[in-house]
Design a protein around this motif. Sequence first.
Motif, PDB file in Angstrom:
ATOM      1  N   GLN A   1      23.977 -13.225  -1.057  1.00 56.25           N
ATOM      2  CA  GLN A   1      22.990 -13.587  -2.090  1.00 56.25           C
ATOM      3  C   GLN A   1      21.607 -13.714  -1.459  1.00 56.25           C
ATOM      4  N   GLY A   2      21.348 -12.802  -0.560  1.00 49.90           N
ATOM      5  CA  GLY A   2      20.083 -12.821   0.154  1.00 49.90           C
ATOM      6  C   GLY A   2      19.996 -11.671   1.131  1.00 49.90           C
ATOM      7  N   ILE A   3      19.188 -11.855   2.183  1.00 48.28           N
ATOM      8  CA  ILE A   3      18.805 -10.772   3.088  1.00 48.28           C
ATOM      9  C   ILE A   3      19.261 -11.077   4.508  1.00 48.28           C
ATOM     10  N   HIS A   4      19.784 -10.048   5.174  1.00 50.63           N
ATOM     11  CA  HIS A   4      20.103 -10.117   6.599  1.00 50.63           C
ATOM     12  C   HIS A   4      19.213  -9.109   7.317  1.00 50.63           C
ATOM     13  N   ASN A   5      18.368  -9.578   8.237  1.00 52.04           N
ATOM     14  CA  ASN A   5      17.454  -8.718   8.981  1.00 52.04           C
ATOM     15  C   ASN A   5      18.064  -8.298  10.312  1.00 52.04           C
ATOM     16  N   ILE A   6      17.913  -7.009  10.628  1.00 51.53           N
ATOM     17  CA  ILE A   6      18.378  -6.505  11.920  1.00 51.53           C
ATOM     18  C   ILE A   6      17.263  -5.673  12.545  1.00 51.53           C
ATOM     19  N   ALA A   7      17.210  -5.677  13.884  1.00 48.69           N
ATOM     20  CA  ALA A   7      16.142  -4.969  14.590  1.00 48.69           C
ATOM     21  C   ALA A   7      16.645  -4.514  15.943  1.00 48.69           C
ATOM     22  N   GLY A   8      15.949  -3.534  16.513  1.00 43.34           N
ATOM     23  CA  GLY A   8      16.240  -3.139  17.883  1.00 43.34           C
ATOM     24  C   GLY A   8      15.787  -4.206  18.863  1.00 43.34           C
ATOM     25  N   PRO A   9      16.126  -4.059  20.127  1.00 39.38           N
ATOM     26  CA  PRO A   9      15.831  -5.113  21.102  1.00 39.38           C
ATOM     27  C   PRO A   9      14.423  -5.104  21.669  1.00 39.38           C
ATOM     28  N   GLU A  10      13.606  -4.051  21.341  1.00 41.80           N
ATOM     29  CA  GLU A  10      12.295  -3.916  21.974  1.00 41.80           C
ATOM     30  C   GLU A  10      11.230  -3.561  20.935  1.00 41.80           C
ATOM     31  N   VAL A  11      10.024  -4.078  21.166  1.00 41.70           N
ATOM     32  CA  VAL A  11       8.874  -3.747  20.321  1.00 41.70           C
ATOM     33  C   VAL A  11       7.951  -2.802  21.085  1.00 41.70           C
TER      34      VAL A  11
ATOM     35  N   GLU B   1       0.819  -1.218   0.000  1.00 42.73           N
ATOM     36  CA  GLU B   1       0.000   0.000   0.000  1.00 42.73           C
ATOM     37  C   GLU B   1       0.854   1.271   0.000  1.00 42.73           C
ATOM     38  N   LEU B   2       2.105   1.175   0.407  1.00 41.49           N
ATOM     39  CA  LEU B   2       2.969   2.346   0.511  1.00 41.49           C
ATOM     40  C   LEU B   2       3.865   2.462  -0.717  1.00 41.49           C
ATOM     41  N   ASP B   3       3.812   3.613  -1.387  1.00 47.92           N
ATOM     42  CA  ASP B   3       4.619   3.837  -2.588  1.00 47.92           C
ATOM     43  C   ASP B   3       6.095   3.610  -2.319  1.00 47.92           C
ATOM     44  N   TYR B   4       6.581   4.164  -1.227  1.00 50.23           N
ATOM     45  CA  TYR B   4       8.018   4.084  -0.936  1.00 50.23           C
ATOM     46  C   TYR B   4       8.450   2.648  -0.671  1.00 50.23           C
ATOM     47  N   TYR B   5       7.609   1.887   0.013  1.00 54.53           N
ATOM     48  CA  TYR B   5       7.965   0.497   0.297  1.00 54.53           C
ATOM     49  C   TYR B   5       7.968  -0.336  -0.984  1.00 54.53           C
ATOM     50  N   ARG B   6       7.032  -0.062  -1.887  1.00 57.19           N
ATOM     51  CA  ARG B   6       7.075  -0.739  -3.187  1.00 57.19           C
ATOM     52  C   ARG B   6       8.363  -0.387  -3.930  1.00 57.19           C
ATOM     53  N   ALA B   7       8.783   0.858  -3.817  1.00 54.85           N
ATOM     54  CA  ALA B   7       9.998   1.295  -4.496  1.00 54.85           C
ATOM     55  C   ALA B   7      11.236   0.623  -3.917  1.00 54.85           C
ATOM     56  N   LYS B   8      11.298   0.491  -2.604  1.00 53.50           N
ATOM     57  CA  LYS B   8      12.442  -0.193  -1.985  1.00 53.50           C
ATOM     58  C   LYS B   8      12.440  -1.680  -2.330  1.00 53.50           C
ATOM     59  N   THR B   9      11.262  -2.279  -2.433  1.00 54.91           N
ATOM     60  CA  THR B   9      11.188  -3.675  -2.874  1.00 54.91           C
ATOM     61  C   THR B   9      11.725  -3.804  -4.290  1.00 54.91           C
ATOM     62  N   LEU B  10      11.379  -2.859  -5.151  1.00 55.66           N
ATOM     63  CA  LEU B  10      11.915  -2.844  -6.504  1.00 55.66           C
ATOM     64  C   LEU B  10      13.433  -2.744  -6.488  1.00 55.66           C
ATOM     65  N   GLN B  11      13.970  -1.903  -5.637  1.00 53.33           N
ATOM     66  CA  GLN B  11      15.422  -1.779  -5.535  1.00 53.33           C
ATOM     67  C   GLN B  11      16.075  -3.130  -5.214  1.00 53.33           C
ATOM     68  N   GLU B  12      15.491  -3.847  -4.253  1.00 53.96           N
ATOM     69  CA  GLU B  12      16.009  -5.171  -3.907  1.00 53.96           C
ATOM     70  C   GLU B  12      15.933  -6.118  -5.103  1.00 53.96           C
ATOM     71  N   GLU B  13      14.838  -6.062  -5.838  1.00 53.17           N
ATOM     72  CA  GLU B  13      14.652  -6.962  -6.975  1.00 53.17           C
ATOM     73  C   GLU B  13      15.654  -6.665  -8.088  1.00 53.17           C
ATOM     74  N   VAL B  14      15.904  -5.396  -8.341  1.00 55.14           N
ATOM     75  CA  VAL B  14      16.895  -5.023  -9.361  1.00 55.14           C
ATOM     76  C   VAL B  14      18.281  -5.522  -8.949  1.00 55.14           C
ATOM     77  N   LEU B  15      18.610  -5.365  -7.685  1.00 53.83           N
ATOM     78  CA  LEU B  15      19.902  -5.838  -7.182  1.00 53.83           C
ATOM     79  C   LEU B  15      20.031  -7.345  -7.337  1.00 53.83           C
ATOM     80  N   ALA B  16      19.002  -8.086  -6.920  1.00 59.29           N
ATOM     81  CA  ALA B  16      19.061  -9.544  -6.962  1.00 59.29           C
ATOM     82  C   ALA B  16      19.139 -10.079  -8.388  1.00 59.29           C
ATOM     83  N   ALA B  17      18.543  -9.361  -9.330  1.00 60.18           N
ATOM     84  CA  ALA B  17      18.555  -9.803 -10.727  1.00 60.18           C
ATOM     85  C   ALA B  17      19.788  -9.317 -11.477  1.00 60.18           C
TER      86      ALA B  17
END
Length: 245
Positions: free
Chosen positions: A178-188, A103-119
Motif C-alpha cells: 500500500q505504498g512505494i518501495h525504492n531501489i537503486a544501484g550502489p553508486e551515484v 517538466e517531463l511528459d513521461y514522468y508525469r504519465a508514470k506519476t499518473l499511473q501510480e495515482e490510478v493504482l493507489a486510488a
Amino acid sequence: MRFAVVGGTGLIGSKVVKKLNEAGHEAVPHSKSTGVDVITGEGLDQAAAGADAVVNLTNSPTFDDASSAFFQQSMDNLLEAGRKAGVRHVVVLSIVGVDQVPELDYYRAKTLQEEVLAAGPLPYSVVRATQFMEFVDSIMSWTADAGTVRLPTTPLQPIAAQDVADAVAAVAAGEPLQGIHNIAGPEVFPLDELGRITLAARSDSRTVTTDDTAGMFAAVRGDVLTGRADASLAPTRYADWLAAH
C-alpha cells in the motif's frame, strides 16, 4: 502463488517470470504477442483469472504527452480485470523521483499511473527503480553525433535490470505494501561522467562534452533521480556490469 506478469516478455518482465518460477511459484508471461492488449482490454480477463497477483510491467510506446493516455487506459483495464478475478495484489514498476520532475511528459504519465493504482480497488505495491544500466547507451544516443556525446551533469544511480527484476519478484511475492518501495544501484555518477566511463570501457573513441541543456535529463533538478534515504541498494556495480556486457 500464481502470478500474471503483464509485459512479461520484455527486459524486466522476462526476468521476473524466471525469478518467480525458480522460487517455486507459477508465473505466466502476458503481452501482445500472447494475445493480451492492455489498451483494448483483449485477453486481460483471461490473464487475470486464477492469479493471486498481477505484475504490470507494460510501458507506453511513446515518451511524449500521449503516454498519459496509455497509462490511464491500461491501468483502468488492468484493475477492472483484476477486480473481477479477485486478484489480491497488483504490482507496478515505476521510477525513483518520478513525481519530482513535472517538466517531463513521461514522468508525469508514470506519476499518473501510480495515482490510478493507489486510488483503485485492489491492494497494491509500487516498486520505484533508478535508471537501468541497460539504458545508458540509449541515453547517450539522444545527443550524440559521429564524434561527440553531449550530456548534462545530472546525478544518476544506475541499477542492473536483473537487480530490478529480483526486487519486483520479491515485492510481488510478499504482502501488498500500500505504498512505494525504492531501489537503486550502489553508486551515484554525474551523467556526463557515466558516459565517459561507458565509452572508455568499450574503447569508443567519441568524447563526452558536458552540456547541461542536452537531452531529457537536462530538465531534472538536483539529485531527485538518485536513491532516497529509504532505498534498498542493489549489489551490481556499474563497472562489473560493463565487464559482463
